[in-house]
Design an enzyme around this catalytic site. Structure first.
Site, mmCIF file in Angstrom:
data_model
loop_
_atom_site.group_PDB
_atom_site.id
_atom_site.type_symbol
_atom_site.label_atom_id
_atom_site.label_comp_id
_atom_site.label_asym_id
_atom_site.label_seq_id
_atom_site.Cartn_x
_atom_site.Cartn_y
_atom_site.Cartn_z
ATOM 1 N N GLU B 60 0.839 -1.207 0.000
ATOM 2 C CA GLU B 60 0.000 0.000 0.000
ATOM 3 C C GLU B 60 0.874 1.258 0.000
ATOM 4 O O GLU B 60 0.624 2.206 -0.747
ATOM 5 C CB GLU B 60 -0.917 0.003 1.230
ATOM 6 C CG GLU B 60 -1.930 -1.145 1.282
ATOM 7 C CD GLU B 60 -1.406 -2.375 2.005
ATOM 8 O OE1 GLU B 60 -0.167 -2.626 1.970
ATOM 9 O OE2 GLU B 60 -2.220 -3.097 2.618
ATOM 10 N N SER B 317 9.600 -40.877 1.992
ATOM 11 C CA SER B 317 8.648 -41.833 2.555
ATOM 12 C C SER B 317 8.378 -41.542 4.030
ATOM 13 O O SER B 317 7.242 -41.664 4.503
ATOM 14 C CB SER B 317 9.166 -43.266 2.377
ATOM 15 O OG SER B 317 9.408 -43.531 1.003
#
Lengths: 376, 376
Positions: B60, B317
């Site tokens: 902004e 895994s």
């Protein structure tokens, strides 16, 4: 790509001929699928036909018979997806049929490699003052008849290995369950394929554990032959493949010579009310297994020109190891098992330099699954 | 889907705001990426900005500063991809900045879930008579900041597991070679990702066998932190991760308390000219391995908000088994190895009913490879 220059309308008619040719899929083997479209001198379609069933008229005959007003044949162009035959088979030669018409031009997608034809059909037409253009949409025509062309060239069936696996390459959970890895749209593809291949093949383990039917359901189509490799020839008699209404379409391949010779005795069979109505073929043993190379040659004699292999890990890997797979159709489901049975294991590759690379690869989304198609 | 109704131009400006927000990828963490566009009462873009780097001004502020003629702010609309902040951090609150302007409307893609904001920015603007519309392109905004949102909600990093495998699910040949399974286009994706994630993670085996650099090459972008799990804390000192110019970005996770306490002694380190300039973290052991759950919590404190795991079979895994993977990016090369190291093995699944199903699946072709993206 074809190196001949054709008009847009030439392409349009050849596309139509290819499209209608495909309606013969599954029904014309060991013949090729052929489509034919006849267009009048003023550019109107006046006839079309395809080879509908083995032993029945060829595409050219059907197309000519469909012409209502023979006057319009004068100066017409005939589009045909394969070189018209030049030999007397079940039907008279199509090149003679066409040469007798007042047509002026024949457009052919591709030459027929069958030794009995191989350019003779084209020559016959040219000798009778018909303009012949060859090669329009040749690739599409080759694709359409990949089974036929492979069989003609190699004298063995075109073999497609179908796999349905998880993302991580498993086809069954650790407890052995392999059902419903892929989705319903993928299964519909498989049933369509079964109606297009001459035969579906499984190994002994799959026959025993899954007791599959391997029939065409879910879609319309011809039922395929069903091949099961049963080396020891001792699969239980009550499996679906041996008892359902398509029993006669089941072919058993064994290397158990003794048992084969006992069971093949026609007199003994007649005495039994429940003898197996399918076919049993004896092939050699190789390293304790049925010799797959010989099996393919035996199947080619039947003739079986194309096989869809729906095998488990053992048979799939054995076929790959022996380089007997021409095409792989692999469904990948958006799921992981992280364990269980791998789709392929043990094909004799040790180094990256030996990796099997696919040609003409296609990736397509089918329902939630991904369908890989590639050639070896 | 958003349930608010916006005009076509609203959507156009928010799309632009989202697009410029993404330029902060990799540079603003642990902050979210934010983009801001200011449009005058007569529909002209008069300013834009994005949060460029952590500690520097918010989107902004940059957008407001980019406006050349402050007169045009009267009646203007501000488009911002995330609720303006309502707290004093490194910069003053953006809601105050906006409320002080003569603008009439603020359009916000999504609320900021951070407890310090969580609607307070929106309320502040409304209290100052500014029309606030919330929810335009909310899904896209959530997607843009999926790392930030996950980190805010779960207090642990967003974890993506990257896999590059063959069609049959192998990541290395039987001889251990894992190089170049996927193609150059796929590798460029990975380098882009490295620049966007806070950190890249590998296990001990990968560090040892492949000696990777895990840096951003082939594309422009910020270099990531590099995390290596080294339970016993005995990886050789001469690996790339410990010696290259990004040594300070390397984080070692170990559960070897004794060795950690020896090596972490700052006095001892100072005496050695070649001490490791990265960071070593001690976490608990669990079943003989580094406790990955705790590791993630420790990494969150640094803060590491997102991790790209480029591990081998073991770590991949283990992370899946412990349900620590949020997203999988899996490249599938059109090749078969039929043996070697599986991408994933042993995640504790035994039955089909336990199968891991992915959400929000995407299949994309990347060069000759296929890229699967899915969420767990």
């Amino acid at each position: 790509m074809s190196d001949i220059i054709m008009s847009k309308s030439d392409k349009k008619w050849m596309e139509l001929a290819l499209e209608i040719a495909e309606r013969g899929a599954g029904y014309v083997s060991p013949n090729p699928m052929v489509g034919c479209v006849i267009v009048s001198a003023d550019g109107q379609k006046i006839g079309q036909g395809y080879h509908e069933r083995y032993g029945q008229p060829h595409a050219e005959r059907n197309a000519v018979d469909s012409v209502n007003n023979p006057e319009l044949l004068k100066g017409a162009t005939v589009y045909v997806t394969l070189e018209p035959c030049a030999h007397h088979g079940n039907t008279p030669p199509c090149c003679e049929l066409l040469a007798d018409l007042p047509i002026s031009r024949v457009v052919i997608a591709m030459e027929d490699p069958t030794p009995k034809v191989a350019g003779k059909g084209i020559q016959y037409l040219r000798d009778h003052d018909i303009t012949v253009d060859v090669g329009l949409m040749k690739e599409e025509a080759q694709q359409l008849n990949e089974f036929f062309l492979h069989y003609q060239t190699h004298n063995r069936p075109f073999v497609t290995l179908k796999i349905a696996q998880t993302l991580d390459g498993y086809i069954a959970a650790p407890d052995g369950d392999s059902e419903w890895i892929s989705g319903p749209e993928s299964r519909a593809f498989v049933h369509k394929w079964r109606s297009q291949y001459d035969a579906v093949m499984v190994g002994r383990n799959t026959a025993l554990l899954d007791n599959p039917r391997l029939t065409v359901r879910h879609v319309e189509g011809r039922q395929p032959k069903r091949i099961v490799i049963d080396g020891p020839l001792d699969l239980p008699r009550d499996l679906n493949l041996f008892t359902d209404q398509y029993e006669e379409k089941t072919i058993v391949l064994t290397h158990n010579k003794e048992k084969f010779e006992n069971e093949a005795d026609p007199m003994l069979n007649m005495l039994q009310s429940d003898y197996f109505r399918g076919q049993t073929l004896l092939v050699d043993e190789k390293g304790g297994h049925t010799d797959l190379d010989e099996a393919m040659r035996e199947l080619a004699h039947l003739p079986v020109t194309s096989i869809l292999v729906e095998a488990g890990q053992n048979l799939a890997s054995a076929l790959l190891r022996q380089r007997l797979v021409d095409k792989v159709e692999c469904f990948i489901a958006p799921k992981m098992l992280g364990g269980g049975t791998k789709s392929v294991m043990g094909v004799g590759i040790n180094r990256m330099s030996e990796i099997m690379e696919f040609r003409d690869v296609q990736w397509r989304q089918v329902g939630n699954d991904l369908l890989f198609t590639g050639y070896l």
